[in-house]
Design a protein around this motif. Structure first.
Motif, short mmCIF file in Angstrom:
data_model
loop_
_atom_site.label_atom_id
_atom_site.label_comp_id
_atom_site.label_asym_id
_atom_site.label_seq_id
_atom_site.Cartn_x
_atom_site.Cartn_y
_atom_site.Cartn_z
N LEU A 11 68.57 38.08 6.20
CA LEU A 11 68.29 36.87 6.66
C LEU A 11 68.51 36.24 5.64
CD1 LEU A 11 66.15 34.94 7.95
CD2 LEU A 11 64.86 34.77 6.39
N LEU A 13 68.37 31.91 5.19
CA LEU A 13 68.23 30.37 4.89
C LEU A 13 68.98 29.44 4.38
CD1 LEU A 13 64.21 30.63 5.17
CD2 LEU A 13 66.03 30.87 7.24
N ILE A 16 67.92 24.45 4.98
CA ILE A 16 66.53 23.83 5.36
C ILE A 16 66.51 22.51 4.64
CG2 ILE A 16 64.94 24.53 6.62
CD1 ILE A 16 67.08 26.60 7.51
N MET A 53 58.31 28.73 7.42
CA MET A 53 58.51 30.34 7.98
C MET A 53 58.01 29.66 9.48
SD MET A 53 58.63 32.53 6.41
CE MET A 53 59.52 31.11 4.72
N LEU A 56 61.79 28.74 10.24
CA LEU A 56 62.21 30.47 10.96
C LEU A 56 62.48 31.18 11.88
CD1 LEU A 56 63.72 32.96 10.01
CD2 LEU A 56 61.72 33.51 8.26
N VAL A 67 70.05 29.15 10.07
CA VAL A 67 69.17 30.38 9.82
C VAL A 67 69.49 31.39 10.47
CG1 VAL A 67 66.83 31.46 10.25
CG2 VAL A 67 66.97 29.02 9.83
N VAL A 69 69.62 35.69 11.29
CA VAL A 69 69.46 36.83 10.99
C VAL A 69 70.27 37.95 11.77
CG1 VAL A 69 67.67 37.83 12.15
CG2 VAL A 69 66.97 36.20 11.93
N ALA A 82 63.78 34.53 17.54
CA ALA A 82 63.39 35.23 16.52
C ALA A 82 62.61 36.56 16.39
CB ALA A 82 62.28 34.26 15.99
N VAL A 87 62.35 39.45 13.72
CA VAL A 87 61.24 38.94 13.11
C VAL A 87 60.50 39.19 13.38
CG1 VAL A 87 60.97 36.92 11.78
CG2 VAL A 87 64.03 37.09 12.41
#
Lengths: 510, 347
Positions: A11, A13, A16, A53, A56, A67, A69, A82, A87
């Motif tokens: 993952l 990020l 952001i 979060m 995400l 983001v 993944v 997600a 996730v």
């Protein structure tokens, strides 16, 4: 545990940013999570953890940033994507249907309306609960499970949907120490099996115990990223609040007269929750009386008695040598008993009322009205006084209280309770769920009230808090109250035996 | 599809969506007219002229709004405390009965009007006292008890009109003895049909507004409605607040019946109210339970009823269109209000 720097990044990020009006909730926040790793996301309330979060997970759309993944960019604003990417999130407030079984809750939302392939699902759930040490019966009704068991169901739900990345939002806030240990064991099994975990918390010792790395947020920015191997609690706390900070410890003091006495008070059991069993308790002026115990051992019943919400089935409540004849929340307030409730959202405040209205909830009859007419000018001035005096961070007294963080909400409730100069203060879990800064503030206020000569009853499930603040410690187990132990005469291990109820047996036998 | 809360809805959203709801309501109205085989535009025009097109029409609309303001206030007060009073219809008839009991010769001028108004309020309040005590003491659902009281009350009125209250000069019609002139509410302006009940309704709305915003009782009512647990914790007498709310609500609903008898009809009959008690729920919900808003929405709803009557006579479209219009208006408005607070997100 060594996740190894070479392990695959699951993952990422990337810078952001998200603003709400003038507030930058996230400012170029970057974070990477590797396979088999636990990363703690640490920060005070309002630091931007939840916003991050939510981005995400697709609940919010970021203003800037991306983001990824497993190397693939995640389409913004799409929780299904997600989920599909692996996730899974376990929220602080569970999203379970109490009237359905564990199995049904887990299957809910994953299968079509008409599919009925029960056995495959059952096998998978049983296998997962075995592999991860998540003991819970698939056919039990969720409504009958303990909080710890419900959390296991939430984790199973995420695993059932083949989550490879687990996000846990303040998972230990609702758990007993033993349940927390069980959760950590599960997380260790999960990472050993190749899952990755983001662990949101403000409890530093837990972060040190479970996380490999720790990302600290403050005011929406990443202010530090450290290996837990190479840091300590003090350094993390300093990062979080932006300076050195130590929790207050109360020095012992000579106690004054008894201001409130419970004399052989009993209350009926309520379902699984035990009532009080002939409890006798003295609350003395200038003393903090700590009440320790595992949650659900009668503390709630005791708090209701002291706070005026319940009457004893037998026994007496004595205020300054006078037994009370009428007892209600209003009566308790009138007799100088201040209450800080366990549940500040549902008991302590009215979410859609503004700060002024919440500030005068307890005193509107006596101090902010005349002959039935509200004095809103005085009420507003009172709220402004609390906001200033107790450092409540908010846009102003007209703000709805639901928009405040837990710490600021608690400061308003504290200011409201302290304003009339109470003689007895009931503080029921006063710092649960608060960040370090707010905890230090609330605790120092309780100590200050004690030093002014108030009798403070502190109910907490956190033994460190009880031992750090209390002049006298009692332990509750199954509705029974232990004798009072003076500060420093008991170790945590000894108190633990009382909490487990073993010592009560000794006393009964003797 | 999911709903995502909006932290600070823009003014465009807050005003635009309710406006859109009204436009959508008109669209449905036109569709209904089309189904009924009439010219949709003509029908809307006829409803508007029927409601507002002349001095007479406007006064008729305001007359029709009067009982709706009272019942709307009764509902708004009760719903604010989350006391689900569905029995405004029964309380209305309780007030109407008191207007007849005291207004047919038992009392003379100048006492009869204030005393019968007071008696009406007490009767309406008393009628809601039972349900609220059952709710606070035993947890009995007040929706059921207040709703069923409506039917009991209507049958009781029928009994009165066939028996003790029957007008001997009524040619056999089930209606009460007429009120004496001293017991009638005077006209607001000499020569026009609008009576003092309308002014009293507006005064009542202002009083309710002042109670809600300026008094401890109003503070308690709002607190108990929003979060009874926190209210109780803070020392508020939650049950007593519920009972006071019920008394106020029942009293207001009773004034609707009292003013219809004393102001408009002059006698009691079992068709005194074409469901003013139920329509009051729509009025209060459209006003978002705001007492001054109730005045506006009551006039709006009354206008649709009066306008539809006129339209029906002219175009031959059934007056049921008014009921359907109000129902769609309520549904669209509820939806519009929801959408000012949340937005729909795909995914």
């Amino acid at each position: 545990m060594s996740a190894g720097q070479e392990a695959e990044v699951v993952l990422r990020l990337d810078r952001i940013s998200k603003s709400f009006g003038a507030l930058k909730a996230n400012d170029a926040v970057s974070l990477t999570l590797r396979r088999g790793e636990v990363v703690a996301l640490l920060g005070e309330n309002g630091a931007g953890k939840t916003t991050l979060m939510n981005i995400l997970f697709g609940h919010y759309v970021a203003d800037e940033g991306e983001v990824q993944v497993f190397g693939q960019p995640l389409p913004p604003g799409n929780p299904r994507a997600a989920l599909a990417a692996g996730v899974g999130m376990v929220h602080q407030h569970f999203t379970l249907a109490g009237n359905l079984t564990v199995l049904d809750n887990i299957r809910l939302g994953t299968e079509g309306l008409w599919s009925r392939s029960h056995s495959g699902a059952r096998d998978k759930v049983e296998r997962l609960s075995r592999d991860f040490g998540l003991a819970v019966h698939p056919d039990a009704k969720v409504g009958r499970l303990s909080v710890g068991e419900r959390q296991r169901v939430e984790i199973l739900k995420a695993l059932y949907r083949d989550a490879r990345i687990l996000i846990l939002d303040e998972p230990t806030a609702v758990l007993t120490p033993q349940e927390s240990d069980a959760l950590f064991a599960t997380l260790r099994k999960a990472t050993a099996l190749g899952l990755s975990v983001i662990f949101i918390s403000h409890k530093l010792h837990e972060v040190m115990a479970i996380a490999d790395r720790c990302v600290v947020l403050r005011h929406g920015r990443v202010v530090g990223e450290v290996d837990t191997q190479t840091t300590d609690k003090g350094a993390l706390a300093a990062l979080m609040v932006g300076g050195e900070l130590s929790l207050p410890r109360a020095e012992a003091r000579v106690a004054g007269p008894v201001l409130m006495r419970l004399d052989g008070v009993s209350t009926p059991d309520r379902g699984a929750a035990p009532g009080l069993k002939a409890v006798t308790l003295d609350l003395r002026a200038g003393q903090i009386t700590g009440l320790a115990g595992v949650s659900g051992n009668g503390q709630a019943a005791l708090a209701e008695i002291v706070g005026g919400l319940a009457l004893p089935a037998s026994g007496r409540i004595v205020l300054k040598d006078t037994p009370v004849t009428r007892w209600s929340p209003g009566e308790a307030l009138a007799r100088g008993v201040a209450r800080i409730p366990e549940d500040r959202h549902h008991q302590g405040s009215i979410a859609d009322f503004d700060l002024t209205e919440n500030a005068v909830l307890e005193g509107y009859r006596t101090r902010f009205s005349r002959r039935g007419w509200m004095n809103w000018r005085a009420a507003r001035a009172f709220a402004e006084g609390i906001i200033k005096g107790y450092d409540v961070r908010c846009p102003g007294p007209d703000t709805r209280i639901r928009l405040l963080s837990g710490g600021n909400m608690q400061k308003l409730i504290l200011g409201r309770a302290m304003a009339p100069g109470p003689e007895v203060i009931l503080a029921n879990q006063p710092v649960r769920g608060l960040d370090v800064g707010a905890i230090a503030y609330v605790q120092s206020q309780l100590i200050a009230a004690r030093d002014r000569g108030a009798a403070v009853l502190l109910i907490s499930e956190d033994l460190d808090e009880i031992m750090g603040l209390s002049d006298v410690i009692h332990v509750m187990s199954q509705g029974r109250l232990s004798p009072g132990f003076t500060r420093g005469t008991m170790t945590a291990a000894e108190l633990g035996l009382w909490m487990a109820g073993q010592k009560f047996g000794d006393a009964d036998a003797a | 599809m999911r709903l995502e809360p909006i932290a600070n809805p823009s003014p465009a959203r807050r005003l635009g969506l309710p406006a859109l709801a009204l436009v959508a309501t008109l669209g449905v109205a036109m569709l209904l007219a089309l189904v009924a085989g009439a010219n949709p535009f003509a029908i809307l025009g006829q409803i508007a002229t029927g409601a507002l097109g002349s001095k007479l029409a406007i006064l008729e609309t305001l007359n029709r709004a009067t009982p709706l303001i009272f019942t709307g206030l009764a509902i708004a007060v009760a719903f604010r405390a989350k006391l689900w009073n569905i029995g405004a219809e029964a309380q209305l008839y309780a007030g109407a009965i008191m207007a007849v009991v005291l207004g047919t010769g038992a009392l003379g001028s100048p006492l009869v009007l204030p005393v019968s108004a007071l008696a009406a309020m007490l009767a309406g309040a008393a009628l809601l006292l039972g349900p609220v005590l059952l709710k606070t003491r035993l947890g009995v659902d007040e929706v059921v008890t207040t709703l069923l009281l409506n039917f009991i009350m209507l049958l009781f009125v029928s009994y009165l009109l066939e028996g003790p209250m029957k007008d001997p000069m009524g040619m056999g019609w089930p209606k009460s003895t007429p009120l004496i002139p001293e017991a009638r509410l005077p006209r607001l302006v000499e020569g026009l049909r609008l009576h003092w009940g309308f002014a009293l309704a507006i005064i009542a709305a202002v009083i309710v507004w002042v109670i809600q915003t300026r008094t401890t009782l109003g503070f308690e009512i709002r607190a108990v409605g929003q979060n009874p647990e926190a209210a109780r914790f803070a020392g508020m007498p939650v049950n007593a607040v519920m009972v006071k709310t019920a008394l106020l609500s029942g009293g207001l609903a009773a004034l609707a019946g009292w003013s219809e008898v004393a102001g408009l009809k002059g006698h009691l009959s079992s068709d005194l109210s074409p469901g003013f008690g139920y329509t009051g729920i729509i009025v209060a919900m459209l006003a978002l339970l705001h007492p001054l808003g109730v005045v506006v929405t009551a006039i709006f709803v009354a206008g649709i009823f009066v306008g539809s009557d006129a339209m029906s006579r002219a175009a031959g479209v059934p007056t049921y269109i008014a009921d359907m219009l109000l129902a769609t208006a309520l549904l669209f408005m509820v939806l519009a209000i929801l959408l000012t607070k949340v937005r729909v997100v795909r995914g």
